[in-house]
Design a protein around this motif. Structure first.
Motif, short mmCIF file in Angstrom:
data_model
loop_
_atom_site.label_atom_id
_atom_site.label_comp_id
_atom_site.label_asym_id
_atom_site.label_seq_id
_atom_site.Cartn_x
_atom_site.Cartn_y
_atom_site.Cartn_z
N SER A 40 35.18 19.93 49.29
CA SER A 40 36.20 20.50 48.41
C SER A 40 36.30 22.00 48.66
O SER A 40 35.29 22.71 48.58
CB SER A 40 35.86 20.22 46.94
OG SER A 40 36.66 20.99 46.08
N LEU A 41 37.51 22.46 48.98
CA LEU A 41 37.70 23.89 49.15
C LEU A 41 37.62 24.61 47.80
O LEU A 41 37.21 25.77 47.75
CB LEU A 41 39.05 24.16 49.81
CG LEU A 41 39.26 25.59 50.32
CD1 LEU A 41 38.36 25.85 51.53
CD2 LEU A 41 40.71 25.83 50.72
N GLY A 42 37.98 23.93 46.73
CA GLY A 42 37.84 24.54 45.41
C GLY A 42 36.39 24.84 45.08
O GLY A 42 36.09 25.83 44.42
N TYR A 43 35.48 23.96 45.51
CA TYR A 43 34.05 24.21 45.31
C TYR A 43 33.59 25.44 46.09
O TYR A 43 32.84 26.27 45.58
CB TYR A 43 33.28 22.97 45.77
CG TYR A 43 31.77 23.09 45.72
CD1 TYR A 43 31.12 23.47 44.55
CD2 TYR A 43 30.99 22.81 46.83
CE1 TYR A 43 29.74 23.57 44.50
CE2 TYR A 43 29.61 22.89 46.78
CZ TYR A 43 28.99 23.28 45.62
OH TYR A 43 27.63 23.38 45.57
N GLU A 44 34.08 25.58 47.31
CA GLU A 44 33.75 26.77 48.11
C GLU A 44 34.27 28.03 47.44
O GLU A 44 33.58 29.05 47.34
CB GLU A 44 34.33 26.62 49.51
CG GLU A 44 34.17 27.83 50.41
CD GLU A 44 32.84 27.88 51.12
OE1 GLU A 44 32.69 28.72 52.04
OE2 GLU A 44 31.93 27.12 50.75
N LYS A 45 35.50 27.99 46.95
CA LYS A 45 36.07 29.16 46.26
C LYS A 45 35.26 29.51 45.02
O LYS A 45 35.01 30.69 44.75
CB LYS A 45 37.52 28.89 45.87
CG LYS A 45 38.50 28.85 47.01
CD LYS A 45 39.93 28.99 46.52
CE LYS A 45 40.25 28.01 45.42
NZ LYS A 45 41.61 28.15 44.90
N THR A 46 34.87 28.50 44.27
CA THR A 46 34.09 28.74 43.05
C THR A 46 32.76 29.41 43.37
O THR A 46 32.36 30.37 42.70
CB THR A 46 33.86 27.41 42.31
OG1 THR A 46 35.12 26.83 41.95
CG2 THR A 46 33.03 27.62 41.06
N CYS A 47 32.07 28.92 44.38
CA CYS A 47 30.76 29.49 44.73
C CYS A 47 30.91 30.91 45.27
O CYS A 47 30.09 31.79 44.97
CB CYS A 47 30.06 28.60 45.74
SG CYS A 47 29.63 26.96 45.11
N VAL A 48 31.94 31.16 46.08
CA VAL A 48 32.16 32.52 46.59
C VAL A 48 32.50 33.46 45.44
O VAL A 48 32.01 34.60 45.39
CB VAL A 48 33.28 32.50 47.64
CG1 VAL A 48 33.65 33.92 48.05
CG2 VAL A 48 32.83 31.73 48.87
N LEU A 49 33.30 33.00 44.49
CA LEU A 49 33.63 33.84 43.35
C LEU A 49 32.39 34.09 42.48
O LEU A 49 32.24 35.18 41.91
CB LEU A 49 34.73 33.18 42.52
CG LEU A 49 35.31 34.01 41.37
CD1 LEU A 49 35.89 35.32 41.88
CD2 LEU A 49 36.37 33.22 40.61
N PHE A 50 31.51 33.10 42.39
CA PHE A 50 30.24 33.32 41.68
C PHE A 50 29.44 34.44 42.34
O PHE A 50 28.86 35.30 41.67
CB PHE A 50 29.43 32.03 41.66
CG PHE A 50 28.11 32.14 40.94
CD1 PHE A 50 28.02 31.84 39.58
CD2 PHE A 50 26.96 32.56 41.60
CE1 PHE A 50 26.81 31.96 38.91
CE2 PHE A 50 25.75 32.67 40.93
CZ PHE A 50 25.67 32.37 39.60
N ASN A 51 29.41 34.44 43.67
CA ASN A 51 28.70 35.51 44.37
C ASN A 51 29.39 36.85 44.20
O ASN A 51 28.73 37.89 44.22
CB ASN A 51 28.58 35.16 45.85
CG ASN A 51 27.38 34.30 46.15
OD1 ASN A 51 26.64 33.93 45.24
ND2 ASN A 51 27.17 33.95 47.40
N VAL A 52 30.71 36.86 44.06
CA VAL A 52 31.41 38.11 43.76
C VAL A 52 30.91 38.67 42.43
O VAL A 52 30.57 39.85 42.32
CB VAL A 52 32.94 37.88 43.72
CG1 VAL A 52 33.65 39.11 43.18
CG2 VAL A 52 33.46 37.53 45.09
N GLY A 53 30.84 37.81 41.40
CA GLY A 53 30.33 38.26 40.11
C GLY A 53 28.87 38.65 40.15
O GLY A 53 28.45 39.67 39.56
N ALA A 54 28.05 37.84 40.86
CA ALA A 54 26.62 38.15 40.95
C ALA A 54 26.38 39.47 41.66
O ALA A 54 25.57 40.31 41.21
CB ALA A 54 25.89 37.02 41.66
N LEU A 55 27.09 39.69 42.77
CA LEU A 55 26.89 40.93 43.51
C LEU A 55 27.42 42.12 42.72
O LEU A 55 26.84 43.22 42.75
CB LEU A 55 27.59 40.84 44.87
CG LEU A 55 27.34 42.00 45.82
CD1 LEU A 55 25.86 42.17 46.11
CD2 LEU A 55 28.10 41.81 47.12
N ALA A 56 28.50 41.92 42.00
CA ALA A 56 29.01 43.00 41.15
C ALA A 56 27.99 43.38 40.09
O ALA A 56 27.79 44.57 39.78
CB ALA A 56 30.33 42.57 40.49
#
Length: 907
Positions: free
Chosen positions: A116-132
């Motif tokens: 699922s590409l939506g799953y990939e987007k969700t995990c990448v966005l989680f890393n955006v928040g975590a790194l922020a």
């Protein structure tokens, strides 16, 4: 006090995105510059993923730009509508580990693999928040730039987590891992928002803003921390997570600190309004809160500075109130609530997130437009085929009518002895196209092409069958644990497509059979057309001259009509070429409709456009059909036939000429059909190869997913207990004691040699085979009264005997005890012991004796000499009041002397 919470990053397994995307581009777009551009974009996307996900990221702004500037997340959002990402089309399986799971001894950390590409987007966005959150926690809060950056990144992190909370379930269509579940990311968003508010509180404090403003900011931060604390405590799964167990005390401490800071600054406001009692009450409340933090959470947050500041203010306020104001100090519950001022909110996640975003696939249209274009092209092909088929059928009808009338050969054969010119032209045309050899070669190739296509189709479906069979076996084995989509449901579109291809092949076989039968019917005449002119003239029967018809008006009219029919056929050939050459791109109209309405009504747009483009050609085709019908309905050919029939000798010749003309037309049609059939099979081979690649890709992806799921199941099985819990039998309940409710045996003691002791056994359980103590099956015993309290140890004489063997007992009354130094063999036999408990073990060198621990045993055995402290009877002075007693010589084994008193009272 500056302790801030950050979120760990999720880790992903390596995924090859280049290969499947390149396959799709190659299969969808024709070779050329456009395809080359898309392939380069696919390779760039693969490099972006490795940079954004594969390598470790640093806690600085540039690391975040790996995710934002190079726009991996934005690229995912851009390509999602342009590629058919799904389990049964373009299958890309992304594997991510739970950010909060630490793993276990028997298996790795929890992870989830989804196509699922939506799953990939969700995990990448989680890393955006975590790194922020990590970048914000590393900022220097002593500078304005650091404070601004921290507030900005905390709000970005809060927005990212909040966006995941709203979209994760629809993006995954299944239960997510713990770290990206709605409860978790909702709590993380609240934590980040609270920390952003705290940053503004720090900024206001450093800028020495008004106490009323600072109090409102602090109270709002305390409220945010309180909400986050409640979510950590009362959400279903969060208290079980190790990460939130570590975060919980920090949140509790921050909640108290912010509340204390709000009370402190509100106390200053009260002092300004000369409300000295309220000032003291608020300071006291603040001191209590800080004291709570110092006592419970001192290892997480330091509040020494705040505590000292509150203490000084409280001391000064009390002193002034006691000596000057004498204002009544109200209860905390009676105070007016402190106001709140929120300066933060979760940052809205909009695509693109970065201003430097450039779409790598800008020229590629979305999938909905591609699908609309595909449907439009199919409608266009149907329209073109219908028009061309109508004209070809009309032409074949015309040729059939003329061949049945032997026209134009009959007009050319008025001499009756030479070969008509039209037959010679047809013969040369057949020979020029290869004659029978070309047709036989084409017919020979068709079965080979058909067999090749069947093998490709069968192999493709066999791969699906094998994978589905394996999936069914594993699903039957693991039942509910086998949680992935069943292969039977996933392969339904592919199987429908395979069934369609098989039906197409079956129809092609039928069409091949029709062509073969037609060839067999005209094979003889086609072979005659391939012969030289002399042989052809000999094969055609001769007839009497019919020169009287050459000047006939009927012949002239008929020749004019044949010329008109030839002109109609030429016009049709040109019209067919014009229809095939029509080109029109609907991409712009579909994109405009998608942008305006958000959807595409493909049927309405396509039908309207096709009517506009092909409306004029449809009218020309209908006009051509009407012209042909008018010409064929003319009776001139009937009059000419009647004139020819009056000459009976020419009938056999005319019949041969008709067959030759019909053979030529059949040859042209058969050749065309065979070439179309060859092209059809070759084109179908390419389509079936793409279908085979599609099946191979999805089977490979399913195999990878199956291996991952099997590995997870094996790890989960390894973590499970090997056997169900069981109840320990009562007699094994304690290693060093007896089972609850069972008998309590008397302690092991030295045998008593007195007559009374020998006559009266120790109270204890019965050790007979029928006794519960030796029963093989544990059973509940009735409770017995506890044994009497143990009396003090007996007082022995200077020579103390060792314990007698288990088989010895006290000597009978009237028998003198053995003398010191007497050997064991010289000792008189004793009665069997009545001591309770199992017999003492025997040791080599000391048969029948039990060696007691040195710290407890004051005796020495046999030839071993061991110094010991003699017993001090009551009433005698103890060491060091008296001189140490003289050393006693080693004790030599002998019969035990009579003790002064037994261990237990005599009955």
């Amino acid at each position: 006090m500056a302790t801030f919470i950050s979120v760990p990053l999720k880790k992903s397994s390596e995924v090859d995105v280049v290969k499947p995307l390149s396959k799709f581009v190659t299969a969808t777009y024709p070779a050329g510059d456009e395809q080359a551009d898309y392939l380069r974009a696919v390779e760039e996307l693969g490099r972006l993923r490795k940079s954004a996900v594969g390598r470790p990221l640093d806690k600085h702004d540039g690391a975040l730009e790996v995710l934002l500037r190079q726009v991996y997340h934005d690229q995912l959002c851009a390509i999602e509508p342009k590629f058919p990402f799904s389990e049964n089309q373009l299958c890309l399986t992304f594997t991510w580990k739970d950010a909060f799971d630490k793993g276990s001894l028997f298996g790795g950390s929890v992870k989830l693999a989804l196509a699922s590409l939506g799953y990939e987007k969700t995990c990448v966005l989680f890393n955006v928040g975590a790194l922020a959150s990590q970048i914000a926690s590393e900022q220097n809060l002593d500078s304005d730039e650091g404070l601004k950056a921290a507030a900005k990144f905390y709000q970005l992190a809060s927005g990212a987590f909040s966006h995941i909370k709203d979209t994760v379930l629809s993006a995954l269509n299944r239960e997510p891992t713990m770290d990206i579940s709605p409860d978790t990311v909702g709590t993380l968003s609240q934590i980040m928002l609270a920390q952003a508010q705290e940053v503004f509180f720090i900024k206001a404090t450093s800028d020495k803003m008004k106490d009323a403003v600072i109090a409102k900011l602090a109270n709002q931060a305390a409220d945010f921390y309180g909400d986050a604390l409640k979510q950590c405590q009362y959400k279903e799964n969060l208290p079980k997570c190790f990460y939130f167990q570590e975060v919980l005390p920090v949140l509790a401490a921050k909640h108290c600190i912010m509340q204390a800071s709000a009370e402190y600054h509100q106390a200053a406001v009260a002092k300004q309004h000369k409300k000295f009692g309220e000032e003291i009450s608020r300071l006291q409340h603040a001191a209590e809160l800080v004291k709570t933090v110092a006592s419970r959470y001192d290892e997480y947050v330091s509040v020494k500075d705040l505590s000292d500041k509150i203490s000084r203010a409280l001391t000064a306020a009390k002193k002034d109130n006691d000596f000057i104001y004498h204002d009544r100090v109200p209860e905390v519950k009676d105070l007016d609530p402190i106001g709140k001022a929120s300066l933060v909110k979760p940052a809205a996640i909009q695509v693109p997130m970065s201003q430097k975003f450039t779409d790598l696939f800008e020229k590629m249209v979305p999938m909905v437009v591609q699908q609309s274009l595909s449907a439009y092209n199919q409608r266009k092909a149907d329209t073109v085929n219908r028009l061309i088929s109508t004209m070809r059928e009309a032409t074949n009808l015309c040729n059939g009518v003329l061949a049945s009338l032997n026209l134009p050969a009959a007009l050319e054969d008025l001499s009756g002895d030479s070969v008509p010119q039209s037959i010679l032209e047809k013969s040369r045309a057949v020979i020029q196209q290869g004659g029978l050899q070309s047709i036989e070669q084409l017919i020979k190739e068709l079965p080979e092409l058909l067999q090749r296509n069947r093998e490709i189709l069968d192999e493709s479906l066999k791969m699906l069958d094998n994978e589905e069979s394996t999936d069914s076996e594993l699903r039957a084995k693991f039942s509910q644990r086998w949680s992935r989509t069943p292969s039977g449901d996933l392969y339904k579109p592919l199987r429908a497509e395979g069934t369609n291809y098989r039906n197409v092949l079956d129809k092609a076989v039928q069409a091949d059979q029709v062509v073969r039968e037609r060839y067999d019917a005209h094979c003889e005449m086609i072979a005659l057309l391939c012969k030289p002119e002399a042989e052809l003239s000999t094969a055609i029967p001769s007839a009497n001259p019919a020169k009287t018809l050459q000047g006939s008006e009927v012949v002239n009219v008929l020749r004019g009509q044949l010329a008109q029919l030839e002109q109609v056929k030429k016009e049709r050939e040109q019209l067919e070429s014009d229809i095939k050459s029509v080109q029109f791109d609907m991409t712009g109209k579909f994109l405009t409709a998608l942008a305006q309405d958000g959807a595409i009504d493909e049927e309405a747009l396509s039908v309207t456009e096709l009517d506009t483009v092909y409306g004029g050609y449809t009218q020309k085709v209908q006009q051509s059909l009407r012209t042909q019908e008018d010409l064929l309905s003319n009776t001139s050919h009937q009059e000419f036939a009647q004139l020819k029939e009056s000459n009976a000798e020419a009938s056999s010749r005319e019949e041969v000429l008709k067959k030759l003309a019909s053979a030529h037309d059949s040859y042209v049609e058969i050749s065309s059909n065979l070439r179309e059939g060859t092209k059809f099979y070759n084109d179908l081979t390419e389509i079936l190869l793409k279908f085979q690649n599609k099946c191979s890709d999805i089977v490979f992806a399913r195999k990878t997913e199956r291996d991952e799921l099997l590995k997870e199941l094996q790890q989960s099985i390894a973590r499970e207990p090997s056997a169900p819990s069981f109840t320990v039998p009562s007699y094994q309940a304690s290693a060093g004691g007896t089972a609850p409710g069972g008998p309590t045996p008397a302690p092991r003691t030295a045998l008593v040699s007195s007559p009374a002791a020998s006559r009266t056994p120790f109270p204890g359980p019965d050790l007979t085979p029928s006794s519960p103590c030796v029963s093989q099956q544990p059973q509940q015993q009735p409770a017995k009264p506890p044994p009497p309290a143990r009396p003090p140890p007996p007082t022995f004489s200077q020579q103390v005997a060792a314990s007698a063997p288990p088989t010895a007992s006290a000597p009978p009354a009237g028998t003198a005890p053995a003398q010191v130094g007497q050997t064991p063999a010289a000792a008189p036999a004793m009665a069997p012991s009545q001591a309770q408990g199992p017999p003492y073990p025997t040791y080599q060198g000391y048969p029948g004796y039990f060696q007691m621990p040195m710290a407890y045993n004051p005796y020495s055995y046999g030839q071993y000499t061991m110094p010991y402290a003699p017993y001090q009877p009551p009433g005698q002075p103890a060491y060091p009041g008296t001189a140490p007693p003289p050393q006693q010589p080693p004790y030599t084994y002998g019969p035990p002397p009579q003790p002064q008193q037994p261990y237990y009272p005599q009955q």
